[in-house]
Design an enzyme around this catalytic site. Structure first.
Site, PDB file in Angstrom:
ATOM      1  N   SER A 166       0.821  -1.217   0.000  1.00 41.90           N
ATOM      2  CA  SER A 166       0.000   0.000   0.000  1.00 41.90           C
ATOM      3  C   SER A 166       0.853   1.264   0.000  1.00 41.90           C
ATOM      4  CB  SER A 166      -0.919   0.010   1.222  1.00 41.90           C
ATOM      5  OG  SER A 166      -1.655   1.223   1.268  1.00 41.90           O
ATOM      6  N   LYS A 188     -14.073  -3.327   3.066  1.00 38.10           N
ATOM      7  CA  LYS A 188     -14.978  -2.229   2.741  1.00 38.10           C
ATOM      8  C   LYS A 188     -16.437  -2.644   2.900  1.00 38.10           C
ATOM      9  CE  LYS A 188     -11.882  -0.385  -0.854  1.00 38.10           C
ATOM     10  NZ  LYS A 188     -11.785   0.025  -2.274  1.00 38.10           N
ATOM     11  N   TYR A 227      -2.558  -1.056  -9.649  1.00 41.35           N
ATOM     12  CA  TYR A 227      -1.269  -0.399  -9.880  1.00 41.35           C
ATOM     13  C   TYR A 227      -0.081  -1.234  -9.401  1.00 41.35           C
ATOM     14  CZ  TYR A 227      -1.764   0.949  -4.920  1.00 41.35           C
ATOM     15  OH  TYR A 227      -1.929   0.935  -3.564  1.00 41.35           O
TER      16      TYR A 227
END
Length: 273
Positions: free
Chosen positions: A14, A64, A213
């Protein structure tokens, strides 16, 4: 000192800590932001054990969705998508927000994409719901969702009905024939392969926003780059959704701009590797 963290598993890759630390340093805030490895089975116990020094959390999938029953309230975007990537603590209250849509819209604006009529979403997981809401905000009326498993796009189609967007499911192999859309958003994991060669006209005319990414380039990102197409990097989405999270943690509202927001955004952009 106020404490914040991004939670997930795996979480070592991250870049959220670098982004947030740069923002709080620019704002002159002595706040700590770390990355903590947490899976869904430990989430409730972790949140219940936090003390008053904690201001908030950033969450990755699947946290989430799993966090929603633990919250006292959520914003409209989190309600639409069924996912909250941001939690802010105010006294004993826990409020949840979804900044992913703003992240997508902001990344596309950086690439001068401000209007969409017809779009394609590759993948049908939770991020596809955010992608659909973002396309709807940009004016999309028709969206094709390309999937590997028939029926997987049903939750996206249901959300489309609520948004007034026509959603059509198709197999991922349809990428070889699609050529009449304004934007493609891939929500595939970075490690996902791509067993189809995208239609060259599609690659040359429709920009690709790849939300992944790491690793880079992804298979679908490489297919666009090799075809001379335009790719909007997933780090742009990460940057803009993180800026909205900073607004929430500092001001309690994603709509309230920061003091020196242009400077904050600049140092956050510089912090990206």
């Amino acid at each position: 000192m106020r404490r914040l963290a991004v939670l997930g598993s795996p979480i070592g890759h991250s870049q959220s800590p670098a982004l947030h630390r740069a923002a709080y340093a620019r704002l002159g805030l002595d706040w700590e932001y770390t990355a903590i490895e947490i899976d869904g089975g430990r989430l409730a116990g972790f949140i219940d054990g936090l003390d008053a020094s904690w201001r908030g959390l950033s969450l990755t999938m699947p946290l989430k969705q799993q966090v929603l029953p633990m919250l006292d309230g959520i914003d409209e975007v989190a309600r639409f998508t069924g996912a909250a990537n941001t939690v802010v603590f105010e006294g004993t209250s826990r409020r949840g927000f979804n900044t992913d849509i703003g992240g997508i819209v902001g990344a596309l604006a950086d690439a001068d994409v401000h209007r969409v009529t017809r779009g394609v979403i590759v993948g049908a997981g939770a991020t596809a719901l955010s992608a659909l809401v973002a396309m709807a905000e940009l004016g999309a009326s028709d969206v094709r969702v390309l999937v590997r498993r028939p029926g997987a796009a049903q939750p996206v189609a249901e959300l489309g009905r609520r948004l007034g967007v026509r959603v059509e499911e198709a197999p991922i192999t349809a990428l070889s024939g699609v050529d009449d859309v304004d934007l493609v958003i891939s929500t595939l994991p970075g490690s996902a392969g791509l067993e189809v060669v995208p239609e060259p006209t599609l690659v040359s005319t429709a920009p690709l926003l790849d939300v992944a990414y790491d690793p880079w380039p992804t298979a679908i990102g490489a297919s666009w780059l090799e075809g001379g197409g335009r790719v909007v990097h997933g780090l742009g989405m990460l940057l803009h959704q993180a800026l909205l999270q900073v607004r929430i943690f500092v001001n309690g509202d994603p709509r309230t701009r920061l003091a020196d927001e242009a400077g904050v955004l600049a140092v956050m952009r510089d912090a990206l590797r």
